[in-house]
Design a protein around this motif. Structure first.
Motif, PDB file in Angstrom:
ATOM      1  N   TYR A 175       0.711  -1.292  -0.104  1.00 27.75           N
ATOM      2  CA  TYR A 175      -0.071  -0.046  -0.078  1.00 27.75           C
ATOM      3  C   TYR A 175       0.800   1.136  -0.060  1.00 27.75           C
ATOM      4  CZ  TYR A 175      -3.275   3.763   2.019  1.00 27.75           C
ATOM      5  OH  TYR A 175      -3.975   4.738   2.150  1.00 27.75           O
TER       6      TYR A 175
ATOM      7  N   TYR B 122       2.319   1.693  -3.549  1.00 29.33           N
ATOM      8  CA  TYR B 122       1.263   2.493  -4.171  1.00 29.33           C
ATOM      9  C   TYR B 122       1.019   3.932  -3.932  1.00 29.33           C
ATOM     10  CZ  TYR B 122      -3.268   4.006  -5.744  1.00 29.33           C
ATOM     11  OH  TYR B 122      -4.449   4.714  -6.295  1.00 29.33           O
ATOM     12  N   LYS B 123       1.102   4.366  -2.708  1.00 31.40           N
ATOM     13  CA  LYS B 123       0.992   5.733  -2.322  1.00 31.40           C
ATOM     14  C   LYS B 123       2.091   6.467  -3.017  1.00 31.40           C
ATOM     15  CE  LYS B 123      -2.237   7.216  -0.436  1.00 31.40           C
ATOM     16  NZ  LYS B 123      -3.442   7.681  -0.929  1.00 31.40           N
TER      17      LYS B 123
ATOM     18  N   PHE C 126      -4.844  -1.751  -4.661  1.00 25.57           N
ATOM     19  CA  PHE C 126      -3.711  -1.233  -3.673  1.00 25.57           C
ATOM     20  C   PHE C 126      -4.204  -0.201  -2.815  1.00 25.57           C
ATOM     21  CE2 PHE C 126      -2.085  -2.592  -8.089  1.00 25.57           C
ATOM     22  CZ  PHE C 126      -1.195  -3.465  -7.480  1.00 25.57           C
ATOM     23  N   SER C 127      -5.221   0.559  -3.098  1.00 23.23           N
ATOM     24  CA  SER C 127      -5.467   1.616  -2.359  1.00 23.23           C
ATOM     25  C   SER C 127      -6.648   1.293  -1.273  1.00 23.23           C
ATOM     26  CB  SER C 127      -6.327   2.941  -3.298  1.00 23.23           C
ATOM     27  OG  SER C 127      -7.256   2.304  -3.858  1.00 23.23           O
TER      28      SER C 127
ATOM     29  N   ALA D 235      -5.239  -3.741  -0.341  1.00 21.62           N
ATOM     30  CA  ALA D 235      -4.195  -3.932   0.259  1.00 21.62           C
ATOM     31  C   ALA D 235      -4.051  -3.491   1.611  1.00 21.62           C
ATOM     32  CB  ALA D 235      -3.200  -3.310  -0.586  1.00 21.62           C
ATOM     33  N   PRO D 236      -4.806  -2.361   2.037  1.00 16.99           N
ATOM     34  CA  PRO D 236      -4.569  -1.983   3.543  1.00 16.99           C
ATOM     35  C   PRO D 236      -5.638  -2.518   4.191  1.00 16.99           C
ATOM     36  CG  PRO D 236      -5.430  -0.418   2.183  1.00 16.99           C
ATOM     37  CD  PRO D 236      -5.044  -1.087   1.296  1.00 16.99           C
TER      38      PRO D 236
ATOM     39  N   SER E 100      -4.130  -5.946   4.868  1.00 20.76           N
ATOM     40  CA  SER E 100      -3.105  -5.546   6.124  1.00 20.76           C
ATOM     41  C   SER E 100      -3.602  -5.520   7.335  1.00 20.76           C
ATOM     42  CB  SER E 100      -2.274  -4.460   5.729  1.00 20.76           C
ATOM     43  OG  SER E 100      -1.395  -3.969   6.705  1.00 20.76           O
TER      44      SER E 100
END
Length: 396
Positions: free
Chosen positions: A180, A183-184, A215-216, A219-220, A223
């Motif tokens: 993540y 990606y950011k 990803f935005s 993913a978090p 996580s």
């Protein structure tokens, strides 16, 4: 579906936080409050991801859901480090490190808030937004990297299986956090250079649609779930493992009783507490340990009566059945030797011939209660199947 996913996850995380704060058996382990803060922060972050909550708060302050979710995420990251410091450092040093991290968190959140307000006042200036993202992603990436390295290293040293797998699960969750963060950072470069590679206004209709949402958002989310499960798994499994351990202790204690009664009837002086027949359910480990010791002391006291001829006959029988060299076969041989030794001790007959050596693996099992208990359980089963009189007769 997105509303249900994120709202439901937030509720689950709050339940986990309440479980940690409540304590277990009047005892709160080290890092309890840090983990509770971590889970609560993650819960609030997930709640802010829910479209319904996002629309509600943004109806008051446009785009503020991003600031809220990012703030809660950084708070959770700080709680993770606080938990780690309390585990690894002495109390004074841990407090000092936690204090510094809290100050850094306050500075980061204040900086993000300043850039967020300035961005809104200037019509969402991309440079201001890039500065906002830079503060957020720098703090998050550093924390995730540090926690991943520490948890993975500790997982290699942990002796408890649940804790080992919990730490590894947490490490994988930190890996998703780094994805993540990457990606950011990519989005930051795109915004800073004006490349337009990451659409800024598109909303996620599902965890994977459009693709950037993997990803935005996903993913978090993954996580957070993995870190939560990894940190909570040992605490959840501990009562279950204790229950399983007690059941094993009680079952083993009962299963060893026939063998214990046989050998102690021949050597009663080894019984540590002849009048103590009551077994405390909360002290099963002690009683099982004592029973194992008493059986082994009896076997040791019966050494002058262990006949090599009985051992050879039992070994030949095990070979005939195809169990020679197996733990069960070795236990059958040992049971036959012990049974004959008990009969000889009762009859007052010393060994006529060579003395049988100790059972295989006796030295390696010394001091290992689970291993010694497992071995004696095999011997006890074989002893019941091969009564003492028959074994004694085989020796004559």
């Amino acid at each position: 579906m997105i509303n249900i996913l994120f709202t439901g996850t937030a509720v689950v995380l709050l339940c986990f936080a309440a479980y940690w704060v409540r304590g277990r058996g009047g005892h709160r382990p080290t890092g309890t409050w840090a983990v509770a803060a971590l889970l609560t922060s993650f819960a609030l972050a997930f709640a802010s991801y829910a479209p319904a909550v996002e629309r509600a708060v943004e109806s008051v302050v446009p785009h503020v859901a991003r600031l809220l979710s990012n703030t809660f995420t950084l708070t959770a990251a700080t709680s993770v480090l606080a938990f780690l410091f309390q585990l690894n450092l002495d109390r004074e040093r841990a407090r000092r490190q936690i204090r510094l991290r809290v100050i850094a968190l306050a500075i980061s959140v204040a900086g993000m808030t300043v850039f967020f307000v300035a961005e809104q006042l200037t019509g969402r200036n991309p440079v201001l937004y890039a500065c906002y993202v830079l503060i957020y992603i720098s703090y998050l990436a550093y924390t995730a990297k540090d926690f991943l390295l520490q948890t993975w290293a500790h997982s290699k040293r942990s002796t408890r299986r649940s804790q080992r797998w919990g730490l590894r699960t947490t490490s994988v969750g930190c890996g998703f956090a780094l994805v993540y963060a990457a990606y950011k950072l990519f989005a930051l470069v795109s915004i800073g250079l004006g490349l337009g590679l990451v659409p800024d206004h598109a909303r996620c209709s599902s965890p994977l649609t459009p693709f950037r949402c993997a990803f935005s958002v996903t993913a978090p989310a993954v996580s957070v779930l993995l870190i939560t499960v990894g940190l909570t798994l040992p605490a959840l499994l501990w009562p279950l493992s204790r229950l399983r351990r007690r059941r094993w202790e009680r079952k083993s204690f009962t299963a060893l009783e026939p063998l214990w009664r046989e050998v102690t009837s021949a050597v009663p002086e080894v019984v540590l507490d002849p009048g103590g027949t009551e077994v405390d359910a909360h002290d099963l480990d002690f009683h099982l340990h004592r029973r194992v010791i008493e059986i082994n002391d009896c076997v040791l006291a019966l050494r002058p009566y262990r006949q090599a001829s009985v051992r050879d006959a039992a070994a030949a029988e095990a070979a005939r059945r195809g169990t020679a060299g197996t733990p069960e076969g070795e236990a059958e041989v040992e049971a036959a030797v012990i049974a004959a030794a008990v009969a000889a001790k009762r009859a007052g007959r010393p060994v006529d011939g060579d003395e049988a050596p100790p059972a295989a693996g006796t030295g390696s099992r010394k001091g290992d209660l689970p291993a010694e208990t497992a071995w004696l359980l095999l011997v006890a089963d074989a002893y019941v199947l091969r009564p003492a009189p028959e074994n004694a007769g085989a020796a004559s």
